[in-house]
Design an enzyme around this catalytic site. Structure first.
Site, PDB file in Angstrom:
ATOM      1  N   HIS A   1      29.904  40.485  77.454  1.00 58.14           N
ATOM      2  CA  HIS A   1      30.305  40.889  76.104  1.00 58.14           C
ATOM      3  C   HIS A   1      30.636  42.369  76.108  1.00 58.14           C
ATOM      4  CE1 HIS A   1      25.980  41.350  76.551  1.00 58.14           C
ATOM      5  NE2 HIS A   1      26.058  42.401  75.748  1.00 58.14           N
TER       6      HIS A   1
ATOM      7  N   THR B   1      20.893  42.748  78.093  1.00 58.27           N
ATOM      8  CA  THR B   1      19.852  41.794  77.708  1.00 58.27           C
ATOM      9  C   THR B   1      20.389  40.377  77.566  1.00 58.27           C
ATOM     10  OG1 THR B   1      20.187  42.279  75.360  1.00 58.27           O
ATOM     11  CG2 THR B   1      18.495  43.558  76.508  1.00 58.27           C
TER      12      THR B   1
HETATM   13  P1  5GP Z   1      23.290  43.953  75.746  1.00 56.16           P
HETATM   14  O1  5GP Z   1      21.965  44.639  75.553  1.00 56.16           O
HETATM   15  O2  5GP Z   1      23.135  42.673  76.548  1.00 56.16           O
HETATM   16  O3  5GP Z   1      24.388  44.832  76.263  1.00 56.16           O
HETATM   17  O4  5GP Z   1      23.796  43.571  74.285  1.00 56.16           O
HETATM   18  C1  5GP Z   1      23.325  42.456  73.579  1.00 56.16           C
HETATM   19  C2  5GP Z   1      23.582  42.741  72.132  1.00 56.16           C
HETATM   20  O5  5GP Z   1      23.506  41.536  71.422  1.00 56.16           O
HETATM   21  C3  5GP Z   1      22.572  43.718  71.503  1.00 56.16           C
HETATM   22  O6  5GP Z   1      23.262  44.855  70.981  1.00 56.16           O
HETATM   23  C4  5GP Z   1      21.909  42.879  70.422  1.00 56.16           C
HETATM   24  O7  5GP Z   1      21.622  43.628  69.249  1.00 56.16           O
HETATM   25  C5  5GP Z   1      22.931  41.783  70.179  1.00 56.16           C
HETATM   26  N1  5GP Z   1      22.339  40.525  69.739  1.00 56.16           N
HETATM   27  C6  5GP Z   1      21.312  39.841  70.316  1.00 56.16           C
HETATM   28  N2  5GP Z   1      21.056  38.706  69.647  1.00 56.16           N
HETATM   29  C7  5GP Z   1      21.964  38.653  68.633  1.00 56.16           C
HETATM   30  C8  5GP Z   1      22.204  37.694  67.598  1.00 56.16           C
HETATM   31  O8  5GP Z   1      21.557  36.660  67.470  1.00 56.16           O
HETATM   32  N3  5GP Z   1      23.221  37.982  66.738  1.00 56.16           N
HETATM   33  C9  5GP Z   1      23.992  39.111  66.852  1.00 56.16           C
HETATM   34  N4  5GP Z   1      24.967  39.283  65.942  1.00 56.16           N
HETATM   35  N5  5GP Z   1      23.785  40.031  67.817  1.00 56.16           N
HETATM   36  C10 5GP Z   1      22.774  39.793  68.702  1.00 56.16           C
END
Ligand code: 5GP
Length: 113
Positions: free
Chosen positions: A100, A95
C-alpha cells in the site's frame, strides 16, 4: 493459505472504510489513524504482493497505476503536492503486509527524512 489482510477484508466489504477512489484493480481509502492533514492509502485489490518490491517485480504497470492514482488523489485533496511512502518491512514500520502507498499531504512543511 494465510489469513486475508485487513485491506483484502476492506475490499471484500467485511471492514468498513471511507473510499476515495476505486477501479477494477485499485482501491484508495482514508487512513484510520491519519498522520497528516491528508492521509490516504492506495493499494491493489489483490493481496498477492506483500510490499512495493514484490509489486515492482510482479506487476510494474500496477505500481505505475498506483503512482498515477496518488497524483490524481493529491490533485483532488491537497493541491497536487504529496509525499508517497511505501513502508517496506517491519523494521521500517510496515504493519500490513499487503502493499500500500501512503499519500500524505496538506501542509507538510518539514521533510521527515
Ligand atoms: P503500514 O504501517 O503497514 O505502512 O500502514 C498501515 C496503515 O493502515 C496504517 O497507517 C494504519 O493506520 C492503517 N490501517 C490499519 N487498519 C486499518 C483499517 O481497518 N482501516 C483503515 N482505513 N486504515 C487502517
Amino acid at each position: 493459505m494465510s489469513e486475508p489482510s485487513v485491506f483484502e477484508r476492506i475490499v471484500a466489504g467485511e471492514i468498513p472504510s471511507t473510499k476515495v477512489f476505486e477501479n477494477e484493480r485499485v482501491l484508495a481509502i482514508r487512513d484510520i489513524a491519519p498522520k497528516a492533514p491528508v492521509h490516504l492509502l492506495v493499494f491493489p485489490k489483490t493481496g498477492a504482493y506483500a510490499d512495493v518490491a514484490e509489486l515492482a517485480a510482479g506487476d510494474p504497470a500496477l505500481l505505475a497505476e498506483i503512482a498515477q492514482i496518488a497524483q490524481q488523489l493529491a490533485d483532488e485533496h491537497c493541491g497536487g503536492q504529496f509525499r508517497l511512502v511505501f513502508n517496506t518491512g517491519a523494521d521500517a514500520g510496515q504493519t500490513v503486509f499487503h502493499v500500500h502507498a501512503h499519500v500524505l499531504g496538506g501542509g507538510l512543511t518539514e521533510a521527515s527524512l
